[in-house]
Scaffold this motif. Structure first.
Motif, short mmCIF file in Angstrom:
data_model
loop_
_atom_site.label_atom_id
_atom_site.label_comp_id
_atom_site.label_asym_id
_atom_site.label_seq_id
_atom_site.Cartn_x
_atom_site.Cartn_y
_atom_site.Cartn_z
N TYR A 206 1.41 -110.00 68.84
CA TYR A 206 2.78 -109.52 69.04
C TYR A 206 3.35 -109.96 70.39
CZ TYR A 206 1.35 -106.60 65.14
OH TYR A 206 0.88 -106.16 63.93
N ASN A 207 2.65 -110.90 71.04
CA ASN A 207 3.06 -111.45 72.34
C ASN A 207 2.95 -110.42 73.47
OD1 ASN A 207 3.89 -113.70 73.85
ND2 ASN A 207 6.03 -113.11 73.76
N ASN A 208 2.14 -109.39 73.26
CA ASN A 208 1.88 -108.42 74.32
C ASN A 208 0.75 -108.92 75.22
OD1 ASN A 208 3.74 -106.45 73.32
ND2 ASN A 208 2.25 -105.92 71.74
N ILE A 209 0.88 -108.74 76.53
CA ILE A 209 -0.17 -109.13 77.47
C ILE A 209 -1.31 -108.12 77.38
CG2 ILE A 209 -0.74 -109.54 79.89
CD1 ILE A 209 2.19 -110.25 80.34
N VAL A 210 -2.54 -108.59 77.18
CA VAL A 210 -3.69 -107.70 76.99
C VAL A 210 -4.81 -107.97 77.99
CG1 VAL A 210 -3.19 -107.27 74.57
CG2 VAL A 210 -4.62 -109.23 75.20
N SER A 211 -4.50 -108.71 79.05
CA SER A 211 -5.52 -108.96 80.08
C SER A 211 -4.85 -109.01 81.43
CB SER A 211 -6.23 -110.29 79.81
OG SER A 211 -5.37 -111.38 80.10
N SER A 212 -5.67 -109.13 82.48
CA SER A 212 -5.08 -109.33 83.80
C SER A 212 -4.40 -110.69 83.89
CB SER A 212 -6.11 -109.25 84.89
OG SER A 212 -7.38 -109.19 84.47
N ILE A 213 -3.46 -110.80 84.81
CA ILE A 213 -2.70 -112.04 84.98
C ILE A 213 -3.24 -112.78 86.20
CG2 ILE A 213 -0.44 -113.06 85.44
CD1 ILE A 213 0.83 -110.64 84.14
N HIS A 214 -3.76 -113.98 85.97
CA HIS A 214 -4.21 -114.85 87.06
C HIS A 214 -3.03 -115.72 87.46
CE1 HIS A 214 -8.45 -113.72 86.57
NE2 HIS A 214 -8.15 -113.67 85.29
N GLU A 215 -2.64 -115.65 88.72
CA GLU A 215 -1.40 -116.29 89.14
C GLU A 215 -1.62 -117.11 90.41
OE1 GLU A 215 2.36 -114.28 91.15
OE2 GLU A 215 2.36 -113.91 88.98
N TRP A 216 -0.96 -118.26 90.50
CA TRP A 216 -1.01 -119.05 91.72
C TRP A 216 0.24 -119.91 91.82
CZ3 TRP A 216 -3.43 -120.25 87.30
CH2 TRP A 216 -3.39 -121.56 86.83
N ASN A 217 0.49 -120.40 93.03
CA ASN A 217 1.67 -121.22 93.30
C ASN A 217 1.23 -122.67 93.43
OD1 ASN A 217 3.91 -122.58 94.54
ND2 ASN A 217 4.70 -120.58 95.20
N ILE A 218 1.80 -123.54 92.60
CA ILE A 218 1.36 -124.94 92.61
C ILE A 218 1.86 -125.68 93.84
CG2 ILE A 218 1.25 -125.05 90.10
CD1 ILE A 218 3.89 -126.53 90.13
N ASN A 219 2.77 -125.11 94.60
CA ASN A 219 3.30 -125.76 95.79
C ASN A 219 2.53 -125.40 97.05
OD1 ASN A 219 5.46 -126.94 94.31
ND2 ASN A 219 6.54 -124.97 94.37
N GLU A 220 1.55 -124.52 96.90
CA GLU A 220 0.78 -124.08 98.06
C GLU A 220 -0.62 -124.64 98.02
OE1 GLU A 220 1.04 -119.86 98.25
OE2 GLU A 220 3.23 -119.85 98.50
N ASP A 221 -1.32 -124.50 99.14
CA ASP A 221 -2.66 -125.07 99.26
C ASP A 221 -3.70 -124.35 98.42
OD1 ASP A 221 -1.68 -126.93 101.02
OD2 ASP A 221 -2.18 -125.75 102.81
N ASP A 222 -3.41 -123.13 98.00
CA ASP A 222 -4.40 -122.36 97.26
C ASP A 222 -4.29 -122.60 95.75
OD1 ASP A 222 -2.03 -121.16 96.77
OD2 ASP A 222 -2.70 -119.10 97.13
N TYR A 223 -3.92 -123.84 95.37
CA TYR A 223 -3.71 -124.17 93.96
C TYR A 223 -4.93 -123.85 93.10
CZ TYR A 223 -2.84 -126.94 89.78
OH TYR A 223 -2.68 -127.34 88.49
N ASP A 224 -6.13 -124.05 93.66
CA ASP A 224 -7.34 -123.83 92.88
C ASP A 224 -7.82 -122.38 92.92
OD1 ASP A 224 -8.51 -127.06 93.90
OD2 ASP A 224 -7.59 -126.47 92.00
#
Length: 252
Positions: A206-224
């Protein structure tokens, strides 16, 4: 259904004779000079052809001046590519045209649905010949839990078996990802372009989020790096079973 390839006319003749001798089924219409049978789909679990649907993948050699689409059908305005013999269609076990020979590829998706491809675009046609989805997508993925992944450009979403979009095409297509549902959920990736943010998480049907969200900014050094938002599901990690990581979420 299982696809079984037929290599040549001699193999096709032997197949027709075998079926006629054992089950009195006449497939002689496959032996016409203007038909090339590439193979067939059948039910691998069926005991004999009488109890199973069977569909033959065919090409046809015809003169260009006689090319025409079946009248009174959805295909009559569709250009037919038949003279070269390389474009594929589908015949029923009775010899009826289920899919005209105007496609490069025909594959079985499941649930009586076939994925057809023409000019690197894909659509879906039912075993009754009903066009559920025209050849408009770059990719139509394998069916999983009666849900089908669809890709256009770099975006992907999901449709049901009636070709209704059940999950919008808001996600990034990942070639290395299976993009298939398992136990009611699938991993997706979302790109928020204006912020340069990439998010990975799991959704349900149903397109509901069912886990934690792993997020990062591709413009920053912490891409990985994959910092994680708190889990969406409602439980207290302090209640988890202590001392045994395998049973971390066991609160009994």
């Amino acid at each position: 259904m299982i696809y079984r390839q037929i290599e040549n006319k001699n193999e096709l003749f032997s197949f027709c004779e075998f079926v006629k001798e054992n089950w009195s089924i006449d497939y002689s219409f496959l032996l016409k000079d203007d038909i090339i049978v590439k193979g067939y789909f059948d039910d691998d679990e069926a005991e004999d052809p009488l109890s199973a649907d069977i569909f033959f993948v065919y090409a046809k050699i015809i003169r260009p001046d006689t090319i025409s689409a079946p009248q009174g059908t959805i295909f009559e305005k569709l250009k037919i590519y038949g003279s070269s013999g390389k474009y594929l269609g589908l015949l029923s076990g009775r010899g009826d045209i289920v899919i005209p020979n105007c496609y490069n590829t025909i594959e079985y998706l499941g649930n009586a649905l076939f994925r057809v491809g023409r000019d690197n675009r894909y659509g879906i046609i039912s075993s009754e010949g009903k066009v559920l989805c025209g050849t408009i997508y770059d990719k139509i993925l394998e069916m999983s839990e009666y849900t089908i992944g669809i890709v256009k450009g770099k975006k992907m979403g999901y449709m049901d078996c009636l070709s209704h979009i059940v999950i919008p095409m808001n996600y990034v297509y990942l070639k290395k990802n299976q993009n298939m549902f398992h136990n009611g959920k699938v991993t997706v990736r979302k790109y928020i372009e204006e912020d340069g943010i990439v998010q990975d998480y799991e959704i349900d049907h149903y397109n509901n989020i069912v886990s934690s969200i792993h997020e990062w900014n591709i413009n920053e050094d912490d891409y990985d790096l994959f910092p994680s938002r708190p889990p969406i599901v409602d439980y207290d990690i302090l209640d988890a079973y202590e001392g045994d990581e395998v049973n971390r979420w066991n609160t009994d």
